[in-house]
Write a protein that holds these residues in place. Structure first.
Motif, PDB file in Angstrom:
ATOM      1  N   SER A   1       0.867  -1.239   0.076  1.00  0.00           N
ATOM      2  CA  SER A   1      -0.013  -0.047  -0.087  1.00  0.00           C
ATOM      3  C   SER A   1       0.879   1.280  -0.114  1.00  0.00           C
ATOM      4  O   SER A   1       1.861   1.148   0.580  1.00  0.00           O
ATOM      5  N   VAL A   2       0.608   2.155  -0.890  1.00  0.00           N
ATOM      6  CA  VAL A   2       1.449   3.155  -1.142  1.00  0.00           C
ATOM      7  C   VAL A   2       1.001   4.603  -1.080  1.00  0.00           C
ATOM      8  O   VAL A   2      -0.052   5.036  -1.349  1.00  0.00           O
ATOM      9  N   THR A   3       1.915   5.405  -0.398  1.00  0.00           N
ATOM     10  CA  THR A   3       1.579   7.064  -0.271  1.00  0.00           C
ATOM     11  C   THR A   3       2.655   7.557  -1.084  1.00  0.00           C
ATOM     12  O   THR A   3       3.931   7.320  -0.782  1.00  0.00           O
ATOM     13  N   LEU A   4       2.241   8.453  -1.838  1.00  0.00           N
ATOM     14  CA  LEU A   4       3.009   9.232  -2.616  1.00  0.00           C
ATOM     15  C   LEU A   4       2.956  10.798  -2.433  1.00  0.00           C
ATOM     16  O   LEU A   4       2.026  11.449  -2.341  1.00  0.00           O
ATOM     17  N   VAL A   5       3.955  11.268  -1.824  1.00  0.00           N
ATOM     18  CA  VAL A   5       3.847  12.637  -1.210  1.00  0.00           C
ATOM     19  C   VAL A   5       4.672  13.448  -2.508  1.00  0.00           C
ATOM     20  O   VAL A   5       5.929  13.108  -2.727  1.00  0.00           O
TER      21      VAL A   5
ATOM     22  N   ARG B   1      -2.127   9.830  -3.039  1.00  0.00           N
ATOM     23  CA  ARG B   1      -1.438  10.934  -3.193  1.00  0.00           C
ATOM     24  C   ARG B   1      -1.617  11.992  -2.469  1.00  0.00           C
ATOM     25  O   ARG B   1      -2.890  12.338  -2.156  1.00  0.00           O
ATOM     26  N   VAL B   2      -0.443  12.825  -1.806  1.00  0.00           N
ATOM     27  CA  VAL B   2      -0.489  13.949  -1.029  1.00  0.00           C
ATOM     28  C   VAL B   2       0.113  14.980  -1.682  1.00  0.00           C
ATOM     29  O   VAL B   2       1.455  14.866  -1.777  1.00  0.00           O
ATOM     30  N   ASN B   3      -0.425  16.028  -2.098  1.00  0.00           N
ATOM     31  CA  ASN B   3       0.089  16.937  -2.831  1.00  0.00           C
ATOM     32  C   ASN B   3       0.810  18.092  -1.704  1.00  0.00           C
ATOM     33  O   ASN B   3       0.207  18.457  -0.778  1.00  0.00           O
ATOM     34  N   VAL B   4       2.102  18.377  -2.050  1.00  0.00           N
ATOM     35  CA  VAL B   4       2.754  19.545  -1.281  1.00  0.00           C
ATOM     36  C   VAL B   4       3.715  20.625  -2.152  1.00  0.00           C
ATOM     37  O   VAL B   4       3.620  20.307  -3.268  1.00  0.00           O
TER      38      VAL B   4
ATOM     39  N   SER C   1       5.675  13.769   4.977  1.00  0.00           N
ATOM     40  CA  SER C   1       6.576  12.739   5.064  1.00  0.00           C
ATOM     41  C   SER C   1       6.702  12.172   6.503  1.00  0.00           C
ATOM     42  O   SER C   1       6.460  10.816   6.705  1.00  0.00           O
ATOM     43  N   VAL C   2       7.070  13.007   7.301  1.00  0.00           N
ATOM     44  CA  VAL C   2       6.916  12.619   8.906  1.00  0.00           C
ATOM     45  C   VAL C   2       5.708  12.052   9.198  1.00  0.00           C
ATOM     46  O   VAL C   2       5.617  10.817   9.972  1.00  0.00           O
ATOM     47  N   GLN C   3       4.409  12.670   9.119  1.00  0.00           N
ATOM     48  CA  GLN C   3       3.113  12.053   9.400  1.00  0.00           C
ATOM     49  C   GLN C   3       3.120  10.595   8.684  1.00  0.00           C
ATOM     50  O   GLN C   3       2.534   9.639   9.556  1.00  0.00           O
ATOM     51  N   HIS C   4       3.135  10.531   7.401  1.00  0.00           N
ATOM     52  CA  HIS C   4       2.915   9.140   6.855  1.00  0.00           C
ATOM     53  C   HIS C   4       4.145   8.288   7.131  1.00  0.00           C
ATOM     54  O   HIS C   4       3.959   7.047   6.846  1.00  0.00           O
TER      55      HIS C   4
END
Ligand code: C5P
Length: 404
Positions: A233-237, A251-254, A264-267
Motif C-alpha cells: 500500500s503506497v503513499t506518494l508525497v 497521493r498527498v500534494n505538497v 513525510s513525517v506524518q505518513h
C-alpha cells in the motif's frame, strides 16, 4: 508499451452499456502486445456487435457453447486452456450472480467454470447502476467471488447512462489496462507500506514568485506505481507536477520542502519502506513576502537571503524507526559526474542502507534512465531502460533487502 507481450487474454463481454468501453479496451490490450480472444454473451450482443469486436481483436468472436468451428466442438475447454487470464469487462450484476453459483448455461460462464483454477485467473470489471451495485445481494456476491479467488476491480464513480450519479460505472479502458498489467507483476511487497517522495519543491519568494527545479517527478511516480503493483500500500508525497496518480496509490500534494517534510513525517509513522526521489530545494528564501514585491522603477533589485531546508531523507533515516531498520530508507543521488564515489559518500552521509545514483541531466524530464545501486556490500548497475522498468527492478531489489 508492450507490457502484455506473450499474454493471451480472453476478453468476456456481458450485457451492459459499458460494452462500448470494451472496444477501446480490446484495442489497448492489443497495443500492449497481448493477443485477445473475445467471447460475448447474448446480452452483450445487444450493446455492441461481434463484427466490431472481431475487427478490433482480429479473431472471430465466440458466443455460443454449441459453436462447431472447434474440431472437438468444445470451445469452452479449448479457449479457456490457452488463456493467461479471463477478463470480463463489463461484468454485469446478473453475470456475477451466475458465476457465484457456478452456473454454466452459456459459453462465457461455462468457460469460467471449466477454467483451470490454478493457472487461469478470472478478473472482473463490474458495471451496473448504482442501486444494483450497492444492493446487499450484489455486495454479497462480490465478496463471495473474491473469496472464491476472482479479482474484482473497483467500480468508477460518477454520471451513469441511466441519468443517476454514483458508484457502479465500469472503470475506463486505460484504468482496466493498468490493473491488468499490475496483476501480472510479481507480488514481492505484500504487507508493506511504502512512502515515496517525488518531484521538485516550490519555495515561495512572494505570493506570485518562487524557486523550483526541473525534476519531472516521473521516477518517483514510477516507483510508487511499481510498489503498488508489487502488492504494497503506497503513499506518494508529490511536489508540484502534472502527472496522473498511479492507480491505487494515495497521493498527498505538497509545495515547499517544509510541507514535504511535514507530510513525510506524518505518513512515515506507518511506513515500512521510504524511497526519497524528490528533488528537494536545498535552500528557501528566509522570508517570503506577504505581498507581491513591486518593481518601483528605481532600478533597485530585491536582496534575497536564504536559509537551508531540512533534509527529509536524513531526518527519517535518523529517526528511531529508521535507525532500527523498521523503516527501510532509500535515497537518490542526482549527480553530474563521479557517480559511484558521490553515491557512496551520500550513502554514508545520509545514513541509509541503499542509495540509488543517477546522472541528473540525463534523467530530468526523460522517460528513461540508468541507475547505480550502492549499499554496504558494493554496487550494481541497472542499465538504461524506461523509468517504469527500472522502478520495478529497484522494487525487486528493495524487496530482497527487506525480507524478514
Ligand atoms: O543531498 P542531496 O540533495 O544530493 O540528496 C539527495 C537525496 O536526499 C534524495 O533522496 C532526496 O530526495 C533527499 N533529500 C531530502 N531532503 C532534502 C534534500 C535531499 O529528502 N532537503
Amino acid at each position: 508499451m508492450n507490457e502484455l507481450i506473450g499474454k493471451h487474454i480472453v476478453l468476456g463481454l456481458t450485457g451492459g452499456i459499458a460494452c462500448f468501453k470494451a472496444a477501446e479496451l480490446c484495442r489497448a490490450l492489443i497495443k500492449e502486445g497481448a493477443t485477445v480472444q473475445v467471447v460475448m454473451t447474448e446480452a452483450a450482443e445487444h450493446f455492441i456487435t461481434p463484427v466490431t469486436m472481431q475487427a478490433l481483436s482480429q479473431r472471430p468472436v465466440y458466443g455460443s457453447q454449441w459453436d462447431a468451428r472447434e474440431s472437438n466442438n468444445m470451445p469452452h475447454i479449448n479457449l479457456s486452456r490457452e488463456a493467461d487470464a479471463i477478463l470480463i469487462a463489463p461484468c454485469s450484476a446478473d453475470f456475477m450472480a451466475k458465476l457465484l453459483h457456478g452456473r454454466a448455461d452459456d459459453l462465457l460462464s461455462l468457460m469460467c467454470l471449466a477454467r483451470p483454477l490454478q493457472t487461469v485467473p478470472l478478473l472482473l470489471a463490474p458495471a451496473m447502476n448504482r442501486e444494483m451495485w450497492a444492493h446487499p445481494a450484489n455486495q454479497r456476491n462480490v465478496a463471495q467471488l473474491k473469496a472464491d479467488g476472482a479479482t474484482v476491480f473497483d467500480v468508477g464513480q460518477g454520471d451513469q447512462a441511466c441519468g443517476e450519479t454514483g458508484d457502479g460505472r465500469m472503470l475506463e479502458a486505460s484504468e482496466i489496462l493498468e490493473e491488468l498489467i499490475a496483476f501480472f507483476q510479481p507480488k514481492t511487497l505484500i504487507g508493506h507500506q511504502v512512502l515515496v517522495t517525488a518531484g521538485p519543491t516550490y519555495e515561495a519568494i512572494d505570493p506570485v514568485r518562487g524557486i523550483t527545479n526541473l525534476s519531472s517527478g516521473k521516477m518517483g511516480f514510477a516507483i510508487a506505481r511499481a510498489a503498488r503493483e508489487a502488492g504494497a500500500s503506497v503513499t506518494l508525497v508529490a511536489g508540484p507536477v502534472h502527472l496522473p496518480t498511479p492507480r491505487g496509490v494515495t497521493r498527498v500534494n505538497v509545495s515547499s520542502a517544509l510541507n514535504m517534510l511535514e507530510a513525510s513525517v506524518q505518513h512515515a509513522s506507518a511506513a515500512t519502506i521510504f524511497v526519497a526521489t524528490a528533488a528537494v530545494a536545498d535552500w528557501r528564501p528566509a522570508h517570503a513576502a506577504d505581498q507581491k514585491i513591486k518593481k518601483d522603477g528605481s532600478g533597485e533589485v530585491p536582496q534575497l537571503t536564504f536559509v537551508e531546508n531540512p533534509d527529509i531523507l536524513a531526518t527519517l533515516a535518523q529517526s528511531p524507526r529508521g535507525r532500527s531498520g523498521e523503516l527501510y530508507c532509500v535515497g537518490f543521488a542526482a549527480e553530474s559526474q563521479d557517480l559511484l564515489i558521490n553515491s557512496q559518500s551520500k550513502l554514508v552521509r545520509k545514513g541509509v542502507p541503499l542509495l540509488v545514483g543517477n546522472i541528473g541531466p540525463a534523467t530530468f524530464g526523460q522517460d528513461d534512465n540508468a541507475l547505480l545501486l550502492v549499499d554496504a556490500q558494493g554496487h550494481k548497475e541497472l542499465p538504461r531502460a524506461s523509468k517504469l522498468a527500472l522502478a520495478r527492478q529497484l522494487i525487486s531489489e528493495i524487496s530482497i533487502r527487506t525480507q524478514v
